[in-house]
Design a protein around this motif. Structure first.
Motif, mmCIF file in Angstrom:
data_model
loop_
_atom_site.group_PDB
_atom_site.id
_atom_site.type_symbol
_atom_site.label_atom_id
_atom_site.label_comp_id
_atom_site.label_asym_id
_atom_site.label_seq_id
_atom_site.Cartn_x
_atom_site.Cartn_y
_atom_site.Cartn_z
ATOM 1 N N MET A 297 0.645 -1.032 0.128
ATOM 2 C CA MET A 297 -0.143 0.055 -0.213
ATOM 3 C C MET A 297 0.973 1.383 0.227
ATOM 4 O O MET A 297 0.783 2.046 -0.704
ATOM 5 C CB MET A 297 -1.102 -0.110 1.355
ATOM 6 C CG MET A 297 -2.031 -1.231 1.255
ATOM 7 S SD MET A 297 -3.115 -0.429 -0.697
ATOM 8 C CE MET A 297 -2.789 -1.846 -1.734
ATOM 9 N N ILE A 298 1.544 1.503 0.796
ATOM 10 C CA ILE A 298 2.875 2.536 0.669
ATOM 11 C C ILE A 298 3.945 2.487 -0.775
ATOM 12 O O ILE A 298 3.095 3.841 -1.167
ATOM 13 C CB ILE A 298 4.399 2.250 2.256
ATOM 14 C CG1 ILE A 298 3.064 2.224 3.891
ATOM 15 C CG2 ILE A 298 4.723 3.045 1.649
ATOM 16 C CD1 ILE A 298 4.628 2.489 4.430
ATOM 17 N N PHE A 299 3.458 1.631 -0.641
ATOM 18 C CA PHE A 299 4.663 1.175 -3.009
ATOM 19 C C PHE A 299 3.772 1.990 -3.436
ATOM 20 O O PHE A 299 3.819 2.468 -4.563
ATOM 21 C CB PHE A 299 5.319 0.196 -3.341
ATOM 22 C CG PHE A 299 5.934 -0.065 -4.139
ATOM 23 C CD1 PHE A 299 7.142 0.321 -4.636
ATOM 24 C CD2 PHE A 299 5.128 0.343 -5.112
ATOM 25 C CE1 PHE A 299 8.097 0.327 -5.342
ATOM 26 C CE2 PHE A 299 6.030 -0.320 -6.428
ATOM 27 C CZ PHE A 299 7.160 0.211 -6.761
ATOM 28 N N ALA A 300 2.555 1.615 -3.643
ATOM 29 C CA ALA A 300 1.194 1.993 -4.637
ATOM 30 C C ALA A 300 0.887 3.439 -3.831
ATOM 31 O O ALA A 300 0.603 4.256 -5.314
ATOM 32 C CB ALA A 300 -0.089 1.052 -4.687
ATOM 33 N N GLY A 301 1.203 3.767 -2.949
ATOM 34 C CA GLY A 301 0.921 5.278 -2.889
ATOM 35 C C GLY A 301 1.791 5.967 -3.522
ATOM 36 O O GLY A 301 1.362 6.954 -4.475
ATOM 37 N N VAL A 302 3.247 5.969 -3.660
ATOM 38 C CA VAL A 302 4.053 6.506 -3.697
ATOM 39 C C VAL A 302 3.979 6.564 -5.148
ATOM 40 O O VAL A 302 4.474 7.307 -5.709
ATOM 41 C CB VAL A 302 5.546 6.050 -2.794
ATOM 42 C CG1 VAL A 302 6.293 6.607 -3.911
ATOM 43 C CG2 VAL A 302 5.400 6.823 -1.778
ATOM 44 N N PHE A 303 3.789 5.120 -5.882
ATOM 45 C CA PHE A 303 4.011 5.716 -7.504
ATOM 46 C C PHE A 303 3.245 5.980 -7.937
ATOM 47 O O PHE A 303 3.261 6.425 -9.169
ATOM 48 C CB PHE A 303 3.938 3.812 -8.061
ATOM 49 C CG PHE A 303 4.429 3.405 -9.281
ATOM 50 C CD1 PHE A 303 5.815 3.371 -9.473
ATOM 51 C CD2 PHE A 303 2.466 2.668 -10.020
ATOM 52 C CE1 PHE A 303 5.627 2.815 -10.863
ATOM 53 C CE2 PHE A 303 3.410 2.806 -11.458
ATOM 54 C CZ PHE A 303 4.532 2.935 -12.059
ATOM 55 N N ILE A 304 1.558 5.839 -7.483
ATOM 56 C CA ILE A 304 0.462 6.437 -8.105
ATOM 57 C C ILE A 304 0.852 7.744 -7.822
ATOM 58 O O ILE A 304 0.688 9.197 -9.063
ATOM 59 C CB ILE A 304 -0.671 5.960 -7.512
ATOM 60 C CG1 ILE A 304 -0.854 4.396 -7.654
ATOM 61 C CG2 ILE A 304 -1.961 6.965 -8.282
ATOM 62 C CD1 ILE A 304 -2.295 3.658 -6.744
ATOM 63 N N LEU A 305 0.924 9.025 -6.921
ATOM 64 C CA LEU A 305 1.429 10.106 -6.765
ATOM 65 C C LEU A 305 2.201 10.224 -7.856
ATOM 66 O O LEU A 305 2.319 11.551 -8.609
ATOM 67 C CB LEU A 305 1.663 10.117 -4.689
ATOM 68 C CG LEU A 305 2.083 11.669 -4.809
ATOM 69 C CD1 LEU A 305 0.560 12.677 -4.588
ATOM 70 C CD2 LEU A 305 2.924 11.722 -2.726
ATOM 71 N N SER A 306 3.547 9.538 -7.940
ATOM 72 C CA SER A 306 4.604 9.766 -8.272
ATOM 73 C C SER A 306 3.766 9.588 -9.946
ATOM 74 O O SER A 306 3.965 11.301 -10.852
ATOM 75 C CB SER A 306 6.012 9.168 -8.953
ATOM 76 O OG SER A 306 6.531 8.927 -10.078
ATOM 77 N N ALA A 307 3.181 9.075 -10.452
ATOM 78 C CA ALA A 307 2.538 9.454 -12.252
ATOM 79 C C ALA A 307 1.783 10.342 -12.025
ATOM 80 O O ALA A 307 2.059 10.929 -13.172
ATOM 81 C CB ALA A 307 1.988 7.608 -12.226
ATOM 82 N N MET A 308 1.327 10.909 -11.161
ATOM 83 C CA MET A 308 -0.308 11.798 -11.160
ATOM 84 C C MET A 308 0.662 13.427 -10.821
ATOM 85 O O MET A 308 1.108 14.216 -12.106
ATOM 86 C CB MET A 308 -1.087 12.201 -9.606
ATOM 87 C CG MET A 308 -1.319 10.799 -9.763
ATOM 88 S SD MET A 308 -2.326 11.419 -8.167
ATOM 89 C CE MET A 308 -3.181 12.318 -8.485
ATOM 90 N N ILE A 309 2.071 13.553 -10.813
ATOM 91 C CA ILE A 309 2.793 14.689 -10.753
ATOM 92 C C ILE A 309 3.809 14.537 -12.020
ATOM 93 O O ILE A 309 3.881 16.194 -12.568
ATOM 94 C CB ILE A 309 4.282 14.364 -9.385
ATOM 95 C CG1 ILE A 309 3.692 14.649 -7.821
ATOM 96 C CG2 ILE A 309 5.147 15.380 -9.487
ATOM 97 C CD1 ILE A 309 4.355 14.338 -7.208
ATOM 98 N N GLU A 310 4.054 13.272 -12.670
ATOM 99 C CA GLU A 310 4.691 13.236 -13.838
ATOM 100 C C GLU A 310 3.903 13.558 -15.129
ATOM 101 O O GLU A 310 4.320 13.240 -16.298
ATOM 102 C CB GLU A 310 5.046 12.058 -14.567
ATOM 103 C CG GLU A 310 6.750 12.365 -13.100
ATOM 104 C CD GLU A 310 6.988 10.860 -13.174
ATOM 105 O OE1 GLU A 310 7.498 9.811 -13.914
ATOM 106 O OE2 GLU A 310 8.034 10.604 -12.315
#
Length: 401
Positions: A297-310
């Motif tokens: 869940m932590i990894f998924a949250g960081v990965f999705i947030l990174s995709a949103m920013i980029e």
């Protein structure tokens, strides 16, 4: 990184679906148990209840032990000292009760927990007439038919013991410091639904019944020597003797207790450390399940947030990730429905706090993860004001009194 995301999330989805299925199985098992007849096995029983301090609702809890719809039983309250404030309350309960109530003063513990010390001395004080021993805690509120239902499966002489489990009901009103109580209840609910399959069952000290002959044959008194945990030490003794433990969901015990954040962490950390010391297999399985969920869940949250920013596509990723905690929520809802049928006298409270057991279910693994990490860092616990070091299942050091 995207491949890692898919691997982790798909694995958690598979585990979540399996967990949801076990939730349905638990629901069905509860239904079968509730529809079955308790039978007519009513041997002479001794209820043993260790007490310490004047905890919330103590008098009401102890008084409930005197009102069981069971023909022949006696109650033994055990305390470490005659100066314990619980003694005065026990005296009032005894004076108001028409059945035999006994008080055993034990003395301070030596090389074991105070609870184990109290239980050992109480069992040793029992006359030979008792055929069944029933162990319970002072913080549970038990209904009138509880004793009959817990003892009934012991009519099968091959049964090692029967056990129940607590169901924590949050106290107070939300917004008045009740979040810790709500989270404690959700955490505890996850443990309750682990019981049911014979290999996973364990004795719970707040509600366990055992034939006295089985207790002696399994050498439980010897297993308690040097032990901190009464219930896991008994579980180990029964497992070594090849005696099965039967879980009775119809005997779930309502527990009302106010919690602070510090008390929540102390309680949950203690339970998981005890599990690590006494049942490494259960500890390892739980650690893998909860740590993998939390890390995913932590990894998924960081990965999705990174995709949103980029500016990368993230909607599909978010839907996949959200499905994982949604499965936990669904399992929480299933167990809530089942428990409402088990505890009809608490239906109003269960409806008031019903959201706790499904809304907080996705959060609980993070608390469990902290508990498992904490259990690797120290073998020391504080229990009812006394500090212990759990060296091994048979060696407990009393650090402070």
């Amino acid at each position: 990184m995207e491949a890692v995301f898919y691997v982790l999330v798909v694995a958690q989805l598979a585990l979540g679906i399996h967990s949801l299925w076990t939730g349905f199985e638990w629901f069905q098992m509860v239904g079968r148990r509730l529809s079955s007849h308790a039978g007519f096995y009513t041997p002479v029983a001794a209820i043993i209840c260790p007490c310490k301090d004047n905890e919330p609702s103590l008098e009401e809890n102890l008084a409930a032990l005197t009102r069981f719809e069971y023909a022949n039983y006696e109650i033994y309250f055990s305390l470490a000292t005659s100066l314990d404030p619980a003694l005065k309350i026990i005296g009032r309960v005894k004076a108001a009760c028409q059945r035999p109530v006994h008080i055993v003063i034990v003395g301070p513990p030596e090389n074991c927990s105070e609870k184990v010390s109290n239980l050992r001395r109480a069992v040793e004080a029992l006359p030979d007439k008792f055929e069944v021993l029933v162990f319970t805690d002072s913080d549970v509120r038990l209904p009138r038919d509880w004793l009959t239902k817990l003892i009934a499966p012991l009519q099968n002489a091959q049964t090692g013991a029967t056990t129940a489990y607590r169901w924590l009901i949050p106290s107070g009103r939300f917004g008045e410091g009740a979040f810790a109580s709500a989270l404690a209840s959700a955490w505890n609910a996850a443990v309750a639904t682990m019981l049911g399959r014979p290999r996973d069952n364990f004795c719970w000290g707040g509600g366990t019944a055992i034939r006295r002959s089985t207790f002696n044959d399994a050498h439980v008194l010897d297993a308690w020597l040097g032990a901190a945990s009464d219930d896991f030490a008994m579980t180990r003794a029964l497992e070594e003797a090849g005696k099965p433990i039967v879980f009775c969901p119809e005997c779930l015990a309502a527990t009302l207790h106010p919690w602070t954040g510090a008390e929540l962490l102390e309680f949950t950390n203690r339970q998981i450390l005890i599990t690590r010391v006494y049942s490494p297999r259960r500890w390892m399985m739980g650690a893998i399940a909860h740590l993998s969920y939390s890390l995913t869940m932590i990894f998924a949250g960081v990965f999705i947030l990174s995709a949103m920013i980029e500016g990368d596509p993230w909607g599909q990723l978010a839907l996949m990730a959200v499905a994982v905690p949604l499965l936990a929520t669904m399992k929480g809802a299933i167990r809530t429905i089942a428990v409402t049928e088990v505890l009809p006298e608490w239906k109003a409270k269960l409806r008031e706090w019903g959201w706790v057991w499904f809304a907080l279910a996705p959060v609980v693994p993070f608390l469990f993860s902290w508990n498992f990490i904490s259990s690797l860092l120290s073998r020391r616990i504080r229990w009812r004001g006394i500090r212990y070091e759990l060296v091994s299942p048979t060696v407990t050091r009393v650090l402070t009194r």
